[in-house]
Write a protein that holds these residues in place. Structure first.
Motif, short mmCIF file in Angstrom:
data_model
loop_
_atom_site.label_atom_id
_atom_site.label_comp_id
_atom_site.label_asym_id
_atom_site.label_seq_id
_atom_site.Cartn_x
_atom_site.Cartn_y
_atom_site.Cartn_z
N VAL A 16 33.18 50.02 44.92
CA VAL A 16 32.94 51.12 43.97
C VAL A 16 31.98 50.64 42.90
CG1 VAL A 16 35.11 52.35 44.35
CG2 VAL A 16 35.01 50.60 42.58
N GLU A 17 31.00 51.48 42.57
CA GLU A 17 29.97 51.14 41.59
C GLU A 17 29.85 52.32 40.63
OE1 GLU A 17 27.59 48.74 40.48
OE2 GLU A 17 27.34 50.41 39.10
N LYS A 18 30.00 52.04 39.33
CA LYS A 18 30.00 53.18 38.41
C LYS A 18 28.61 53.76 38.18
CE LYS A 18 30.00 50.34 34.31
NZ LYS A 18 29.97 50.33 32.91
N ALA A 30 13.89 39.43 37.08
CA ALA A 30 14.60 38.16 36.87
C ALA A 30 13.93 37.05 37.66
CB ALA A 30 16.04 38.30 37.33
N VAL A 31 14.17 35.82 37.21
CA VAL A 31 13.87 34.68 38.06
C VAL A 31 15.11 34.46 38.90
CG1 VAL A 31 13.39 32.21 38.12
CG2 VAL A 31 12.28 33.63 36.43
N PHE A 32 14.91 34.41 40.21
CA PHE A 32 16.02 34.48 41.15
C PHE A 32 16.09 33.20 41.98
CE2 PHE A 32 17.59 35.74 45.37
CZ PHE A 32 18.72 36.47 45.05
N PRO A 114 33.61 54.88 38.89
CA PRO A 114 34.08 53.73 38.12
C PRO A 114 35.51 53.37 38.50
CG PRO A 114 34.15 55.72 36.76
CD PRO A 114 33.61 56.13 38.11
N ALA A 115 35.80 52.07 38.57
CA ALA A 115 37.20 51.64 38.70
C ALA A 115 37.82 51.79 37.31
CB ALA A 115 37.26 50.20 39.18
N GLN A 116 38.84 52.63 37.19
CA GLN A 116 39.37 52.96 35.86
C GLN A 116 40.57 52.08 35.49
OE1 GLN A 116 37.92 55.36 33.93
NE2 GLN A 116 39.30 54.63 32.32
C1 FAD Z 1 18.14 39.90 29.08
C2 FAD Z 1 18.72 39.16 30.24
C3 FAD Z 1 17.88 38.46 31.11
C4 FAD Z 1 18.40 37.76 32.20
N1 FAD Z 1 17.54 37.11 33.04
C5 FAD Z 1 18.03 36.46 34.12
C6 FAD Z 1 17.15 35.82 35.05
O1 FAD Z 1 15.92 35.86 34.90
N2 FAD Z 1 17.70 35.16 36.11
C7 FAD Z 1 19.07 35.13 36.32
O2 FAD Z 1 19.51 34.52 37.30
N3 FAD Z 1 19.93 35.74 35.46
C8 FAD Z 1 19.44 36.40 34.37
N4 FAD Z 1 20.30 37.02 33.51
C9 FAD Z 1 21.74 36.94 33.78
C10 FAD Z 1 22.14 37.91 34.88
O3 FAD Z 1 21.64 39.20 34.55
C11 FAD Z 1 23.65 37.96 35.03
O4 FAD Z 1 24.15 36.66 35.19
C12 FAD Z 1 24.05 38.79 36.25
O5 FAD Z 1 23.55 40.09 36.14
C13 FAD Z 1 25.57 38.84 36.41
O6 FAD Z 1 25.84 39.54 37.59
P1 FAD Z 1 27.22 40.27 37.83
O7 FAD Z 1 27.16 40.85 39.20
O8 FAD Z 1 28.34 39.34 37.49
O9 FAD Z 1 27.30 41.43 36.75
P2 FAD Z 1 26.32 42.66 36.45
O10 FAD Z 1 24.91 42.37 36.86
O11 FAD Z 1 26.60 43.06 35.04
O12 FAD Z 1 26.85 43.81 37.46
C14 FAD Z 1 28.09 44.46 37.26
C15 FAD Z 1 28.06 45.75 38.07
O13 FAD Z 1 29.35 46.32 38.07
C16 FAD Z 1 29.28 47.69 37.70
N5 FAD Z 1 30.54 47.99 37.00
C17 FAD Z 1 30.98 47.44 35.82
N6 FAD Z 1 32.22 47.91 35.53
C18 FAD Z 1 32.58 48.74 36.57
C19 FAD Z 1 33.75 49.51 36.84
N7 FAD Z 1 34.84 49.53 36.03
N8 FAD Z 1 33.75 50.25 37.99
C20 FAD Z 1 32.68 50.25 38.86
N9 FAD Z 1 31.55 49.54 38.63
C21 FAD Z 1 31.51 48.78 37.50
C22 FAD Z 1 28.05 47.82 36.82
O14 FAD Z 1 27.52 49.15 36.82
C23 FAD Z 1 27.10 46.81 37.49
O15 FAD Z 1 26.37 47.40 38.55
C24 FAD Z 1 19.79 37.75 32.42
C25 FAD Z 1 20.65 38.46 31.56
C26 FAD Z 1 20.12 39.17 30.49
C27 FAD Z 1 21.07 39.95 29.60
#
Ligand code: FAD
Length: 261
Positions: A16-18, A30-32, A114-116
């Protein structure tokens, strides 16, 4: 799903994706580092993954003012700041591509849900989630389009809500997941995508900065990644440990915008 198919085992996986679609809430640009992708899809190149721009160089500048700074020599740059073998990508595109691969493997994706809340089993373990009600007005009254939340029960529930999700906070507190762990630390980051003068563009170049516009008591730094199509991803991160209560991270980023433009 890959393992289940290999073992011919029936498995149902649901995401589920909100956001309105996978990638809608992902910060682009991003740098990946492709290590995890290499493990998951060793043939990602043949499958057309959107990783086009390989990093060609890493520059780090220590800035003293808006017009003065020094470039750090390569050997003094910390290992974690070297990006050899990494790619400059649009994370939104990478996430959308990953969603397509997941769907092809039979994963069911529910965007816009969204997961609530968390479902707890009688033994106290996590049993799944309940999605949010849809079709409520601003006061929380049911409209004609009202649809109650769904219960999704699962043997395993993986929470991946990002750095400060509301369910994650509940689970950390309920199961004391932060006991004996270092405290989390947070920063504020901004990122913009700019079209720049092709004469100044160096595809694949990764630039990081420390110092100006932040003062010596404020940690953080700027970045500028040269992507394809004469675009750069530019931004600033300010750690939330700054001592000047008047500091406005977004206004500091504004200063960089003015100078670079
Ligand atoms: C300005 C900035 C620049 C960055 N640059 C880099 C970079 O260049 N290289 C790099 O490796 N990292 C970078 N990062 C860090 C990177 O963005 C994060 O580490 C990464 O996005 C974390 O991934 P994640 O999947 O844990 O969370 P997120 O990317 O935050 O994804 C969470 C997902 O879950 C969804 N979600 C949240 N709550 C719920 C819910 N209750 N129900 C359903 N869906 C939900 C959201 O909509 C989202 O799609 C950067 C961060 C920032 C802030």
């Amino acid at each position: 799903m890959q393992l289940a198919q290999e073992k011919q085992q029936e498995l149902m996986v649901c995401v589920v994706e909100k956001g309105s679609e996978v990638g809608a809430h992902i910060l682009s640009g991003a740098v990946f580092e492709p290590r995890a992708l290499n493990e998951l899809f060793p043939d990602w190149k043949e499958k057309g993954a959107p990783l086009q721009t390989q990093v060609t160089g890493d520059d780090i500048y220590l800035l003293n003012s808006e017009s003065n700074g020094i470039k750090l020599p390569g050997f003094s740059v910390p290992k974690t700041m070297h990006n050899d073998g990494n790619y400059i990508v649009s994370m939104g595109n990478v996430c959308r591509w990953l969603a397509e691969q997941a769907e092809q493997l039979g994963v069911e994706i529910f965007p816009g849900f969204p997961a609530q809340s968390v479902i707890y089993n009688d033994d106290g373990s996590v049993g799944g989630i309940i999605t949010g009600d849809m079709g409520l007005d601003a006061e929380g009254n049911e409209k004609d389009s009202f649809m109650p939340g769904m219960e999704l029960r699962a043997k395993y529930t993986v929470f991946a809500e990002g750095c400060r999700g509301h369910l994650g906070k509940e689970l950390i507190s309920k199961y004391a997941l932060d006991a004996d762990a270092s405290p989390q630390h947070y920063g504020l980051g901004f990122k913009e995508i700019w079209d720049i003068d092709p004469a100044k563009h160096q595809e694949g170049l990764v630039v990081h900065t420390a110092g100006w516009p932040l003062d010596k008591d404020t940690t953080g730094g700027g970045y500028l990644y040269h992507a394809e199509n004469n675009q750069v991803f530019v931004g600033l991160i300010v750690d939330l440990n700054y001592s000047n209560p008047h500091l406005s991270p977004f206004d500091e980023f504004g200063v960089i915008n003015i100078i670079l433009k």
